[in-house]
Scaffold this active site. Structure first.
Site, PDB file in Angstrom:
ATOM      1  N   GLN A   1      16.347 -12.505 -35.722  1.00  0.00           N
ATOM      2  CA  GLN A   1      15.681 -12.478 -34.419  1.00  0.00           C
ATOM      3  C   GLN A   1      14.169 -12.403 -34.582  1.00  0.00           C
ATOM      4  OE1 GLN A   1      16.945 -12.471 -30.985  1.00  0.00           O
ATOM      5  NE2 GLN A   1      14.747 -12.865 -30.778  1.00  0.00           N
TER       6      GLN A   1
ATOM      7  N   ARG B   1      27.291 -10.957 -38.211  1.00  0.00           N
ATOM      8  CA  ARG B   1      26.794 -10.174 -37.065  1.00  0.00           C
ATOM      9  C   ARG B   1      27.757  -9.001 -36.955  1.00  0.00           C
ATOM     10  NH1 ARG B   1      23.764 -10.743 -32.161  1.00  0.00           N
ATOM     11  NH2 ARG B   1      24.753  -9.717 -30.379  1.00  0.00           N
TER      12      ARG B   1
ATOM     13  N   ARG C   1      15.153 -19.256 -31.623  1.00  0.00           N
ATOM     14  CA  ARG C   1      16.225 -18.821 -32.513  1.00  0.00           C
ATOM     15  C   ARG C   1      16.774 -20.021 -33.292  1.00  0.00           C
ATOM     16  NH1 ARG C   1      19.120 -14.056 -31.498  1.00  0.00           N
ATOM     17  NH2 ARG C   1      20.271 -14.653 -33.371  1.00  0.00           N
TER      18      ARG C   1
ATOM     19  N   CYS D   1      14.710 -10.036 -26.472  1.00  0.00           N
ATOM     20  CA  CYS D   1      15.616 -10.821 -27.311  1.00  0.00           C
ATOM     21  C   CYS D   1      16.869 -11.266 -26.572  1.00  0.00           C
ATOM     22  CB  CYS D   1      15.983 -10.046 -28.567  1.00  0.00           C
ATOM     23  SG  CYS D   1      16.967  -8.570 -28.258  1.00  0.00           S
TER      24      CYS D   1
ATOM     25  N   ASP E   1      14.053  -4.293 -25.375  1.00  0.00           N
ATOM     26  CA  ASP E   1      15.449  -4.614 -25.669  1.00  0.00           C
ATOM     27  C   ASP E   1      16.324  -3.704 -24.814  1.00  0.00           C
ATOM     28  OD1 ASP E   1      17.673  -5.778 -26.892  1.00  0.00           O
ATOM     29  OD2 ASP E   1      17.649  -4.393 -28.585  1.00  0.00           O
TER      30      ASP E   1
END
Length: 347
Positions: free
Chosen positions: A172, A142, A328, A300, A260
């Site tokens: 995602q 990440r 997820r 998300c 988002d």
């Protein structure tokens, strides 16, 4: 979900795990090591949703649905395998779901913060990759830059998974489309997915899923905040149904409305400018009233309430935000299995 509903185990499952596993093996609704599907991405990197074919995506999502139904309980296909989790950015969902996912599949995950490894500062990315490939069986990153993931993948002889970058957020999208399929079934051709807000990594990955699934993807964003140009051009070349607009009226009748945050990690210096640019793009209950009667709202998370949405939207009857967050875990477990399922333990 009530707390009582969270513990549905039978006495056999709670007190006699071996007998419970035997019972599950005799139940055709549960898989056994002998009946697992073949991994379809064995040993490969997953840096973009386009690293999958449509058929491979279908298999991964089918596996995610099966895992959510509990058909993999008691099966440990990743026993003896380890996954390194590299975090340049903070995380709740990504860290928890990859860690728990590896545990549930019989493997082990270890978290490495940027303070510990210093990608590109304390140590070259290529050197980090060459070290990790000798200790662990896969890497999830990440990170800030997509290029960092490509550099890790280029120098590590083990699979590298994109847990988020500046360009893409493919893990995602697996959970997102699992959630969408729970509402509309597996044939999503022609379904309208409308993304509203910043043309960021989520918007780019939504365009990729439009290519793979045949959904009609509309990106509603202010001028100057469009998705990546090369992603858009590639979608056009592939014949995907992608619309780019700043007309808020495009939301009307959407099957899926998705948003988002306006200000991602690393963009704090632009916060005031961005808030002004996105004024009017906030998802509210009134906006949800304009989507299809059976339409759903996705985010998300984390949500910056008062900016891109409000609590009344994430708690709205059309919201599937927390189902999406749960997925997820299931979607990433499916991904881990299909990438690492044929690997032999090192010891």
């Amino acid at each position: 979900m009530t707390k009582a509903a969270r513990f549905p185990r039978t006495p056999a499952e709670a007190g006699q795990p071996q007998q419970a596993q035997a019972n599950m093996a005799n139940n055709p609704a549960h898989l056994t090591p002998e009946t697992l599907p073949a991994p379809v991405m064995a040993g490969r990197d997953f840096l973009s949703n386009l690293d999958m074919t449509p058929e491979e995506l279908r298999t991964v999502l089918d596996t995610a649905h099966s895992m959510k139904r509990g058909e993999w309980r008691g099966v440990k296909p990743l026993s003896g395998l380890s996954l390194a989790l590299i975090f340049e950015k903070a995380s709740l969902r990504t860290r928890t779901t990859f860690d728990v996912g590896m545990y549930q599949l019989g493997g082990h995950a270890l978290t490495l913060s940027n303070a510990e490894i210093g990608l590109g500062t304390r140590e070259r990315v290529s050197d980090v990759a060459r070290n990790l490939e000798r200790w662990v069986d896969g890497v999830m990153g990440r990170v800030y830059l997509q290029q960092t993931l490509h550099e890790l993948a280029d120098h590590a002889a083990i699979p590298v998974i994109n847990g988020l970058s500046d360009m893409l957020h493919p893990a995602q999208l697996l959970a997102d489309y699992q959630t969408i399929e729970e509402e509309f079934g597996t044939d999503l051709r022609g379904r309208r997915v409308v993304y509203i807000g910043d043309g960021n990594n989520l918007a780019n990955s939504h365009i990729h899923l439009g290519i793979l699934t045949g959904t009609d993807v509309t990106i509603v964003t202010p001028v100057g905040y469009e998705p990546n140009g090369s992603v858009l051009m590639d979608a056009v070349k592939r014949g995907a149904n992608v619309t780019l607009t700043n007309d808020l009226g495009a939301i009307e009748g959407a099957d899926v409305l998705y948003t988002d945050v306006w200000i991602s990690m690393g963009q704090e210096a632009e916060a005031d400018i961005r808030r002004r640019a996105f004024r009017g793009y906030q998802v509210t209950p009134a906006m949800l009233d304009t989507i299809a009667p059976d339409g759903i709202f996705l985010h998300c998370l984390p949500a910056h309430y008062g900016e891109e949405t409000v609590p009344e939207a994430t708690e709205h009857p059309k919201s599937r935000v927390f189902d999406q967050a749960e997925n997820r875990l299931h979607a990433q477990k499916a991904l881990l299995y299909h990438v690492m399922g044929e690997m032999a333990p090192r010891w």
